[in-house]
Every structure is written in structure tokens, then in C-alpha cells.
Motif scaffolding. Structure first.
Motif, PDB file in Angstrom:
ATOM      1  N   ILE A  24      58.937  48.191  61.218  1.00  0.00           N
ATOM      2  CA  ILE A  24      60.504  48.312  61.367  1.00  0.00           C
ATOM      3  C   ILE A  24      60.754  48.783  59.973  1.00  0.00           C
ATOM      4  O   ILE A  24      60.434  48.250  58.971  1.00  0.00           O
ATOM      5  N   HIS A  26      63.743  49.640  56.717  1.00  0.00           N
ATOM      6  CA  HIS A  26      65.009  49.161  56.103  1.00  0.00           C
ATOM      7  C   HIS A  26      65.206  49.894  54.987  1.00  0.00           C
ATOM      8  O   HIS A  26      64.419  50.370  54.246  1.00  0.00           O
ATOM      9  N   VAL A  78      61.016  44.394  53.803  1.00  0.00           N
ATOM     10  CA  VAL A  78      62.633  44.197  53.345  1.00  0.00           C
ATOM     11  C   VAL A  78      62.370  43.682  52.008  1.00  0.00           C
ATOM     12  O   VAL A  78      63.231  44.147  51.263  1.00  0.00           O
ATOM     13  N   PHE A 155      68.411  50.766  59.310  1.00  0.00           N
ATOM     14  CA  PHE A 155      67.447  49.945  60.125  1.00  0.00           C
ATOM     15  C   PHE A 155      67.126  50.965  61.147  1.00  0.00           C
ATOM     16  O   PHE A 155      67.813  51.676  61.915  1.00  0.00           O
ATOM     17  N   ARG A 341      66.591  39.183  56.700  1.00  0.00           N
ATOM     18  CA  ARG A 341      65.741  38.786  57.727  1.00  0.00           C
ATOM     19  C   ARG A 341      66.910  38.465  59.022  1.00  0.00           C
ATOM     20  O   ARG A 341      66.320  38.728  60.105  1.00  0.00           O
ATOM     21  N   ASP A 344      67.558  41.600  60.765  1.00  0.00           N
ATOM     22  CA  ASP A 344      66.814  42.163  61.425  1.00  0.00           C
ATOM     23  C   ASP A 344      66.626  41.696  62.813  1.00  0.00           C
ATOM     24  O   ASP A 344      66.313  41.972  63.778  1.00  0.00           O
TER      25      ASP A 344
END
Length: 514
Positions: A24, A26, A78, A155, A341, A344
């Protein structure tokens, strides 16, 4: 829990699929005003030691010459994005000339709109266009609204995830955004950090603001979470007709194209070029697509000189940008790792959960829920409307967190820690005790210290500045950022030397391009 949501969770708990969650991506964009030691807006030029705002990849300006914007690269972790953000803020703190970075979203002391300097980007055509666009914003909406600061969270999910969800990327991001709109009131409750504002924000001192007094120069609402995201912040009547609920990329693009091409009477009255001076880029409802104020945007990196909407229409959505987050004034970076977090978790949940299209009635319900939360989200008996069912904010929020827990656990497994579950539990604590929210902490501090909004934010700004000054960058990182600043100067000089057409021709070509 829907059958589809359960099925997707089961897919991602498999080890070979769960590993995808480590990919993922960021990115963080943090805005902040440069202010004096007495909480007044800086009227000085963008510091030369920072480089050129037009061409620096990481340190630029937004609306005002005094409104810094820090942009991190894209990271999988992140914590790495936050680490780079810390380096950027540390670098500028070392080079401030008796200035500070304002800790809050709502502005410092404003001594009239004439004292708010619009950002300058040099003499290249693209630089002139950026400045004129901002001049247009000032004439359309006023300067004060444009110096409200926020935090944008970028994101994206790895491409290999979308086949597991039986979705194409653009389809998946649109589904994510629809769910984001449905549930973003929860972010406002948990992270809203602008319940108060200085009277100097208003031309009339706030006489017609509808806010209550708290001290001599502070206005607030007792249960507000985010005045920044209310009607007094990022909203305007001209855009009220744009009900864009992300049901399809074509609908989104067509709505914005129409707004960019449709003349608006009030803006026609301003004019474009008056007495040889540009007032705005055009007289349409939107000068460019970025003028559309939204809590979340679909994004695609465009080619040089290309309109973002053109790239988006041609190649689809590459990532999303969350735009509703306030600056957390109690954190030197404006956002904590725990906050990130949970974002996310929230965004991944929005992607995994079933997401039907949004009709006109639900679109209005979404707007009402959001508005009620930013204005009185901490009111103990506040109710929202969940698909026609009235329920308390706290109960609905608790139910959403229950549904998000499996997502937090999936992320914990991928990252081999329990930090995501801990972040979710911190939000649950806020739902059960509103005094733990940032907005409540700000009001409590104002009351406890018997001080004004600007006094509290100035105190926090000085604390953060001292923290950065006490922890300077390594020699290598200092040298790296100095080299970037120098390179940005050369890049801007090259741009200005290589323009081959007049600004009028450049602007016409840009606006006529598909």
C-alpha cells in the motif's frame, strides 16, 4: 458483515495475498502558515533558502506566499513518509528568519485581507498561470478562506489487489470514494481539530458568523469538531450545484468538464483582463478542476503541460487524495503515525466493503451527516441518518469500528505488529469519551488556560519549533535539501528562458486542450 465483504477478507487473509498489503502506498501533503513571534501572518517572500516554490519537488506554497506546503514522496511504510515530512519541517525550521510554522488549521491573526500575500511563481507562463489562478480564488471566495491549512493524505492499493476484489482499479477507487463519503463523518469526529477561530478571520469580526464567544478574540461552537470543513470554511454557493457522488469516472469527469466550460454570472462581472491586468483565468464556474472543493479526489499523475482531468479520463484513477483532515496542533508534524494507520484502516475498509451507487437522496443524507458532525459532533445526543434509520453517532461509529477490526488485523498480520489494532482502539476510546478528541482538547485547553485561540496556537507553534531546532538534520540530509533548493532555482530559471509563446497564447492553448 455482508457476504461480499466477508469473501474479500477471506481472500486477503491468505499469506500469499496478505503480503500485498505491505505494498500500500502513502504520501502526505501538509500545509502551514509562516507567522511572526506575535502570531501575525508573515508578509515576507517565500524564503530564498527554501528554493523556488514552482520547481521544488517537496517544499512549495499553496494559495499564499505565507502558506507553506510540504509534500513527501510516495512510500510503502507510512513511518517513512512521516520521517521525510519531519526532515522537511526540520530543514525549514533551521532556516526560518524569526518566523514559526503555525500549528493550527484555522489562521493566525489576520490584519485584513490586504495583508495576505498571494503566492508568486516567477515569470514563466506556468508560473504566471498559477499566480493568476490564485488571484481568481481571492476574488471569488476571499483571501481569508484560502489561508486555512489542512493535511492531504494520498493512498493507493497495489494493482494486484484489484483482481482479488473482482474490480478494475478505477471502479475500485470509485467504490472506495463512495464509501468514504458515507463514513467520512467518523474522521471528522475522531480527527477534527478546528472548533475555534480568531475573530480576525472575519471581515466583520464574526458578528454574523453564528459562532459563540470564548474569550475576547476567540469564536467557537461548544461541540464543533472542524469549523474548517463547515460552511464557513471550504464551501461556496457557486459550487453547490455540483453534486458529484463518484458513481462513475465518466460522470465525475463530465461534471467537472461542464463546470470548467460553463460561464458563471458573478465571475463574468469580475472580468478576465481588466486594464491590462489578469483578474482570473476565466469566468467559468471553475477556473481549473482543482478549484472544486471536495473531501476526497481521484488522482492520476499527468504528463507535462497536461490537464489532470485529461490524464484521469484517458488512463483512469491511479490513487486517491483525502482532503478533509485538519492539522493536529498537538503534533509537530500535524499528524501522528497512529492517525495515519487509522486512515489506512478506514480507506482499505472503504475499498473492501460493498459500495452501491449513490442516489440524490443519499447524497443529501451524506452532506447532512457530515455537516452535523463538523458543527456539533461532540454533542452527547447527536443523531445521524444511516440509510433512512436514525441512530446515535457513537453507536454507528462503534459499529463501523467493529466492521473495520478485521481490516486492522489483516494489516497487523502483514506488518507483523499490532499497531493498526491499537490505532483502531484509540478511535473507539474517542467515541466513548469525546474529551479525548482533538477538538475537545483544544476547547479544554482554551478554557483551562483562559487564553485566546491565537495564544494557544502560538504556544504550540513555539513548542514545535523548539523541537525541530533541538533536533537538527544530519549533515548529509541538510546538504541534500540545500542541493534541492539550489536545483529548483536553476529549474525555474530554465523555464523562464525557454518559454516560446506569449502568456495569452499559452493560456488559450491550455484552456482549449482536451
Amino acid at each position: 458483515m455482508t457476504i461480499l465483504y466477508q469473501k474479500r477478507l477471506e481472500q486477503l487473509v491468505r499469506s500469499e495475498n496478505n503480503e500485498l498489503l505491505n505494498r500500500i502506498r502513502h504520501g502526505i501533503e501538509r500545509e502551514g502558515l509562516r507567522v511572526s513571534n506575535t502570531a501575525e501572518l508573515s508578509t515576507a517572500h517565500h524564503p530564498d533558502s527554501f528554493g523556488k516554490a514552482l520547481t521544488h519537488p517537496y517544499i512549495t506554497t499553496d494559495f499564499s506566499e505565507a502558506l507553506l506546503e510540504y509534500i513527501t514522496p510516495v512510500y510503502y511504510n507510512v513511518d517513512d513518509a512521516l520521517g521525510f515530512l519531519y526532515e522537511l519541517q526540520s530543514y525549514t525550521a533551521q532556516h526560518f528568519n524569526q518566523e514559526l510554522l503555525w500549528a493550527g488549521s484555522m489562521p493566525c491573526l489576520l490584519n485584513g485581507s490586504d495583508n495576505i500575500p498571494i503566492a508568486k511563481y516567477g515569470q514563466s507562463n506556468i508560473g504566471k498561470m498559477k499566480t493568476i489562478y490564485r488571484q481568481g480564488l481571492s476574488r471569488r471566495y476571499g483571501k481569508a478562506m484560502q489561508v486555512i491549512a489542512g493535511l492531504h493524505y494520498n493512498f493507493s492499493l497495489p494493482e494486484d489487489i484489484w483482481p482479488l476484489l473482482d474490480l478494475e482499479p478505477s471502479e475500485g477507487y470509485l467504490a472506495l470514494m463512495r464509501n468514504f463519503m458515507r463514513y467520512s463523518w467518523l474522521l471528522m469526529y475522531c480527527f477534527g481539530a478546528s472548533p475555534a477561530v480568531s475573530r480576525t478571520f472575519f471581515a466583520d469580526g464574526g458578528a454574523n458568523s453564528g459562532l459563540d464567544s470564548l474569550g475576547n478574540t476567540t469564536l467557537y461552537l461548544p461541540h464543533a469538531t472542524s469549523l474548517r470543513m463547515s460552511d464557513m470554511g471550504y464551501s461556496n454557493n457557486a459550487q453547490s450545484s455540483l453534486n458529484i457522488c463518484y458513481n462513475s469516472l465518466e460522470e465525475y469527469a463530465d461534471s467537472l468538464w461542464d463546470a470548467i466550460c460553463t460561464p458563471y454570472k458573478a465571475y463574468q462581472d469580475i472580468g478576465v483582463e481588466v486594464g491590462g491586468e489578469y483578474q482570473q483565468l476565466n469566468t467559468n464556474l471553475l477556473q481549473i478542476e482543482n478549484e472544486y472543493y471536495s473531501t476526497i479526489r481521484p488522482k492520476r499523475i499527468a504528463r507535462s503541460g497536461e490537464k489532470p482531468l485529461t490524464a484521469l479520463s484517458r488512463d483512469g484513477i491511479e490513487y486517491i487524495e483525502v482532503r478533509c483532515m485538519d492539522i493536529n496542533p498537538f503534533n509537530a508534524l500535524g499528524v501522528s503515525a497512529q492517525d495515519a494507520r487509522f486512515l489506512d484502516i478506514f480507506l482499505f475498509y472503504c475499498a473492501l466493503q460493498e459500495s452501491n451507487t449513490i442516489n440524490v437522496n443519499e447524497c443529501q443524507e451524506i452532506k447532512t451527516n457530515f455537516s452535523k458532525t463538523v458543527l456539533k459532533g461532540r454533542c452527547p445526543d447527536l443523531t445521524l441518518n444511516n440509510s433512512g434509520t436514525v441512530c446515535s453517532l457513537a453507536a454507528w461509529g462503534d459499529d463501523l469500528l467493529d466492521q473495520m477490526l478485521p481490516v486492522a488485523q489483516l494489516l497487523d498480520i502483514a506488518c507483523k505488529n499490532t499497531l493498526f489494532t491499537k490505532s483502531l482502539n484509540l478511535q473507539r476510546d474517542k467515541l466513548r469519551d469525546s474529551s479525548k478528541t482533538p477538538s475537545a482538547k483544544i476547547v479544554a485547553a482554551l478554557e483551562r488556560l483562559d487564553c485566546e485561540y491565537t495564544d494557544l496556537m502560538l504556544q504550540l507553534s513555539k513548542q514545535h519549533h523548539s523541537q525541530f531546532k533541538a533536533n537538527p538534520l544530519s549533515k548529509e540530509r541538510q546538504q541534500y535539501l540545500t542541493q534541492l533548493a539550489q536545483r529548483s532555482k536553476r529549474d525555474q530559471e530554465l523555464l523562464e528562458k525557454t518559454d516560446t509563446v506569449s502568456f495569452a497564447t499559452f493560456l488559450n492553448n491550455y484552456q482549449q486542450a482536451d
